[in-house]
Enzyme design. Structure first.
Site, PDB file in Angstrom:
ATOM      1  N   GLU A 156     -25.474  47.950 -34.650  1.00 56.27           N
ATOM      2  CA  GLU A 156     -25.123  46.952 -33.634  1.00 56.27           C
ATOM      3  C   GLU A 156     -24.551  45.683 -34.270  1.00 56.27           C
ATOM      4  OE1 GLU A 156     -27.563  49.956 -31.828  1.00 56.27           O
ATOM      5  OE2 GLU A 156     -27.941  48.704 -33.597  1.00 56.27           O
ATOM      6  N   HIS A 226     -36.214  50.714 -23.916  1.00 60.18           N
ATOM      7  CA  HIS A 226     -35.085  51.096 -23.064  1.00 60.18           C
ATOM      8  C   HIS A 226     -35.156  50.478 -21.671  1.00 60.18           C
ATOM      9  CE1 HIS A 226     -35.034  54.251 -26.167  1.00 60.18           C
ATOM     10  NE2 HIS A 226     -33.726  54.259 -25.966  1.00 60.18           N
TER      11      HIS A 226
END
Length: 434
Positions: A156, A226
């Site tokens: 990321e 998540h």
């Protein structure tokens, strides 16, 4: 074995004491299935209830905020056609078409328009070349080529850094972080580089063509890795914009506006809405302006502000207030059921539409802010503090926050973490009766 030979069945030429054949566990499989179907049918018939007087509570799929027909879709508030041909909005709608889409399809449509109209635009991220885990980039690599829609390594920080470099060279960089929960390794690149790029170069350079998409919020079973809502972490990073849509029409228009905005934008897409929210979405290129909130329900007694998925929970809570189900009716004072509640979708979290909220609260005298992220350091705390300062003499009750708890999102108890309609209803009643 014939059916009448099954253990527990009536032998031929002999009457049975019971008129209904109920085989034992060891009966023939076909007979057991027939018995189960008969029993279930009876239960379904016996459990049928009349429709409640106030109608069924709204869900995301049945929400009145979604626009199911072409005419209402083309009249979406704030929608601005990029190829506007007539100054009269009514005449400008002639010939424009819509198509039924859910949110992930609307995101895909926006990306396709951006790529087709801007030759410098590229889409990149983990697994985007085959469509991504939520299918938002399905078919784009085949349509525009793998040099413009391509996968990156699982880094990321690298995705954000690459996007910053690409945007600084004049390209339109559309990055995807596969889940907003994993944006934190890129935090330094976003907050210390992207947000400050124009400032530290005295306006000589910028990365305004950078947009970072990331699926956000809860799905009901995502847990601590998540289901997070990290928008509050970026509110202190001057130079960034943060956008969260509530529906397919909003997603397409706000995403295209984000891609073309002269500032880096973090575009957070509520995961549970990817498939559950469905609308007729205009096929043409259009934008919805950033930094503008939208009033979904007008009212004079209390203001509720939210964004993303909780907007629909707020709608359900207001329905519960006006038409409480029998189980809740004793807890909803009759004097409050006619209260007129104003519901506002903030849409842009940073910079948020201060004047829109101030105008509303000055009229209603009360404010409830609802979001999924934890309370401490959340966007609601910032909004509440600012409204308390600007509307202090008009407030009839303290600003109320309905948020996630200050814990990691628990997978087994995720439902209890979320600001559901019952908690929102409780906050509304508490604020109205203060």
């Amino acid at each position: 074995m014939r059916p009448h030979d099954a253990p527990g069945s009536c032998p031929p030429n002999r009457s049975c004491s019971s008129t209904m054949f109920i085989p034992r566990k060891s009966a023939h499989p076909m007979l057991r299935s027939l018995a189960r179907i008969s029993q279930r049918s009876g239960r379904r018939w016996q459990s049928t209830e009349a429709h409640p007087a106030g109608g069924h509570l709204p869900s995301i799929a049945t929400s009145t905020f979604l626009r199911p027909t072409r005419d209402v879709a083309l009249r979406t508030q704030g929608l601005k056609w990029v190829d506007q041909t007539d100054s009269d909005p009514a005449r400008d709608m002639v010939g424009r078409e819509t198509r039924k889409m859910n949110m992930y399809q609307a995101v895909r449509d926006a990306l396709s328009i951006a790529l087709s109209k801007d030759e410098t635009a590229v889409v990149f991220g983990e697994d985007v070349a085959f469509g991504g885990v939520f299918r938002c980039t399905m078919g784009l690599a085949e349509e525009f080529g793998r040099e413009r829609v391509f996968n990156t390594p699982l880094t990321e920080q690298g995705i954000a850094g690459f996007g910053i470099g690409l945007a600084s060279m004049g390209h339109t960089a559309i990055a995807e972080i596969q889940f907003a929960d994993y944006i934190f390794p890129a935090f330094d690149q976003i907050v210390n580089e992207a947000a400050k790029f124009r400032f530290r170069s005295s306006g000589n350079f910028n990365v305004g063509k950078l947009t970072i998409r990331c699926p956000s919020m809860a799905v009901g079973h995502g847990g601590h890795y998540h289901s997070q809502s990290p928008e509050g972490f970026f509110m202190g990073a001057a130079g960034l914009k943060i956008v969260i849509p509530r529906s397919p029409i909003q997603a397409k228009g706000l995403l295209l506006a984000s891609i073309r905005d002269p500032n880096p934008v973090i575009f957070m897409e509520p995961k549970v809405l990817y498939r559950s929210s469905v609308e007729q979405v205009p096929m043409d290129d259009y934008e919805i302006p950033l930094g503008k909130a939208e009033t979904l329900i007008r009212g004079n007694d209390l203001t509720v502000v939210s964004w993303g998925t909780p907007v629909y929970h707020c709608e359900t809570a207001l329905k519960m207030l006006s038409h409480p189900p029998p189980a809740l009716a004793p807890n909803v004072p009759a004097s409050l059921r006619s209260a007129k509640i104003e519901l506002i979708d903030l849409r842009t979290i940073m910079p948020w539409d201060v004047h829109h909220i101030v105008e509303s609260v000055n009229r209603t005298g009360r404010l409830v802010v609802v979001h999924e992220a934890g309370r401490t350091g959340g966007a609601g705390a910032e909004i509440g503090a600012e409204i308390q300062k600007r509307c202090f003499l008009k407030l009839n009750a303290p600003v109320k926050l309905v948020t996630g708890w200050d814990t990691p999102v628990p997978m087994q108890y995720e439902k209890f973490y979320m600001p559901d309609p019952i908690r929102i209803l409780d906050a509304v009643i508490d604020t109205l009766t203060y």
